[in-house]
Motif scaffolding. Structure first.
Motif, mmCIF file in Angstrom:
data_model
loop_
_atom_site.group_PDB
_atom_site.id
_atom_site.type_symbol
_atom_site.label_atom_id
_atom_site.label_comp_id
_atom_site.label_asym_id
_atom_site.label_seq_id
_atom_site.Cartn_x
_atom_site.Cartn_y
_atom_site.Cartn_z
ATOM 1 N N VAL A 168 -54.685 -5.773 -1.726
ATOM 2 C CA VAL A 168 -54.857 -4.258 -1.785
ATOM 3 C C VAL A 168 -55.224 -3.928 -3.151
ATOM 4 O O VAL A 168 -54.473 -4.172 -4.046
ATOM 5 C CB VAL A 168 -53.604 -3.361 -1.442
ATOM 6 N N ALA A 169 -56.577 -3.609 -3.554
ATOM 7 C CA ALA A 169 -56.933 -3.365 -4.857
ATOM 8 C C ALA A 169 -57.163 -1.878 -4.901
ATOM 9 O O ALA A 169 -57.869 -1.271 -3.876
ATOM 10 C CB ALA A 169 -58.373 -4.058 -4.927
ATOM 11 N N ILE A 170 -56.733 -1.358 -6.060
ATOM 12 C CA ILE A 170 -56.616 0.307 -6.021
ATOM 13 C C ILE A 170 -57.501 0.543 -7.428
ATOM 14 O O ILE A 170 -57.239 0.252 -8.539
ATOM 15 C CB ILE A 170 -55.189 0.827 -5.992
ATOM 16 N N GLU A 182 -64.575 -2.258 3.867
ATOM 17 C CA GLU A 182 -66.071 -2.668 3.476
ATOM 18 C C GLU A 182 -66.278 -3.580 2.228
ATOM 19 O O GLU A 182 -67.492 -4.125 2.256
ATOM 20 C CB GLU A 182 -66.803 -1.451 3.160
ATOM 21 N N HIS A 183 -65.340 -3.823 1.753
ATOM 22 C CA HIS A 183 -65.557 -4.869 0.473
ATOM 23 C C HIS A 183 -64.980 -6.336 0.959
ATOM 24 O O HIS A 183 -63.790 -6.279 0.995
ATOM 25 C CB HIS A 183 -64.915 -4.151 -0.686
ATOM 26 N N ILE A 228 -57.387 -13.654 -6.281
ATOM 27 C CA ILE A 228 -56.646 -14.422 -5.148
ATOM 28 C C ILE A 228 -56.451 -15.782 -5.597
ATOM 29 O O ILE A 228 -55.575 -16.338 -5.681
ATOM 30 C CB ILE A 228 -57.092 -14.083 -3.883
ATOM 31 N N ASP A 229 -57.816 -16.558 -5.696
ATOM 32 C CA ASP A 229 -57.455 -17.974 -5.885
ATOM 33 C C ASP A 229 -56.689 -18.454 -7.157
ATOM 34 O O ASP A 229 -55.974 -19.343 -7.224
ATOM 35 C CB ASP A 229 -58.886 -18.526 -5.969
ATOM 36 N N THR A 230 -56.892 -17.723 -8.201
ATOM 37 C CA THR A 230 -55.961 -17.716 -9.552
ATOM 38 C C THR A 230 -54.791 -17.587 -9.142
ATOM 39 O O THR A 230 -53.952 -18.442 -9.940
ATOM 40 C CB THR A 230 -56.708 -16.731 -10.396
ATOM 41 N N GLY A 237 -64.403 -11.080 -8.917
ATOM 42 C CA GLY A 237 -63.988 -10.165 -8.043
ATOM 43 C C GLY A 237 -62.515 -10.416 -7.398
ATOM 44 O O GLY A 237 -61.764 -11.405 -7.937
ATOM 45 N N ILE A 238 -62.344 -9.913 -6.283
ATOM 46 C CA ILE A 238 -60.777 -10.244 -5.625
ATOM 47 C C ILE A 238 -60.797 -11.391 -5.265
ATOM 48 O O ILE A 238 -59.757 -12.027 -5.417
ATOM 49 C CB ILE A 238 -60.948 -9.103 -4.375
#
Length: 312
Positions: A147-149, A47-48, A132-134, A127-128
């Motif tokens: 995968v974010a927990i 969903e995110h 990722i870009d960084t 955010g995510i």
């Protein structure tokens, strides 16, 4: 909390991510046996941010791929920060996994925010997607999946399994917790305390890494037990509430084919040649550029990509 206390807590986050990786490869593949619960959990996890971070166009059990594992500390009225960032590369043909932990205090360019600060601030800034870009900019490698927990919520997965068993090779104790030599049974909380012991172990980080590997192997053994099928609803509920990812349901099911190819060896890579430095009153970990380039090349080779990030 002192800086030493913060460093002690980092291994706790790392082992949670390792445990999740095992579940990603060994638990969710059982989903077809309880399709409704599986589909519901996948929908919640997808969903995110999937509109801005679509799944990679890869076949995970055939193509080498990378995953960014994020351990998120989300607090009320706070966007949260990443306590842990681990880049995982998987090569199905070789059956191998490489894991690179990125120090949370690493001073880097936050891509998209035009700032140079701690890498764990990327999640708070954007955010995510910004995380990722960084990481892609830092390591010069493509990140295919994330995968974010939510760390605190995910810990209950060990208790749902009824605890885990390990063979402890030496007497250890920390605070009110005691772990005698020999076979011991651990609850979720005990397993995570066990995994983070460092100063109380004369072997230091080496001993801690051995225990983390033990815990991953114990989770792997427990997750392969058919009796776990009776607990799928509870497991999927925990995953759905505490995990965000861009793996699709079909990709996860296909990971069952990958799972049979893996040789069980997880090679842990680390940044070791950087130095701590205080800048403008803040403590940073200054990465060694040569080491960054060396690790980047190793991950690219494992992904079977060239320096430009494309498949040869």
């Amino acid at each position: 909390m002192t800086r030493n206390d913060q460093r002690k807590n980092i291994p706790v986050k790392k082992i949670v991510l390792l445990v999740f990786l095992v579940f990603l490869l060994a638990v969710l593949v059982w989903g077809g046996m309880n399709y409704f619960s599986f589909k519901k959990a996948i929908n919640k996890m997808n969903e995110h941010e999937t509109t801005t971070i679509p799944p990679a166009d890869k076949v995970p059990h055939q193509d080498p791929f990378s995953v960014l594992l994020l351990g998120i500390d989300e607090r009320e009225h706070d966007s949260g920060r990443t306590d842990t960032m681990i880049v995982v590369t998987v090569n199905p043909d070789l059956g191998t996994i490489k894991m690179l932990s990125i120090p949370r205090d690493s001073r880097v360019e936050i891509v998209g925010n035009n700032t140079v600060e701690k890498i764990n601030h990327a999640y708070a800034r954007g955010g995510i997607a910004m995380s990722i870009d960084t990481v892609e900019e830092l390591l010069s490698i493509p990140i295919d999946y994330y995968v974010a927990i939510n760390m605190e919520g995910f810990l209950s997965i060990i208790d749902v399994l009824g605890g885990i068993e390990v063979e402890n090779d030496m007497d250890l104790s920390v605070g009110s917790y005691s772990f005698p030599k020999g076979g011991i049974r651990l609850s979720g909380e005990e397993a995570l305390i066990f995994s983070r012991i460092r100063y109380e172990d004369p072997r230091g980080d080496f001993g801690r890494q051995l225990r983390q590997k033990q815990l991953v192997e114990a989770i792997l053994a427990k997750s392969s037990n058919p009796a776990m099928l009776l607990k799928l609803d509870d497991i999927f509920d925990i995953l759905g509430d505490n995990v965000k990812m861009n793996f699709t349901g079909s990709q996860i099911i296909n990971l069952q084919k990958l799972y049979s190819k893996l040789n069980g060896d997880i090679q842990q890579l680390q940044f070791q040649e950087g130095q701590g430095q205080r800048i403008d009153g803040y403590w940073y970990y200054i990465l060694n550029e040569e080491e960054v380039n060396k690790l980047s090349s190793e991950l690219l080779l494992h992904l079977e990509e060239n320096e430009a990030g494309t498949t040869p």
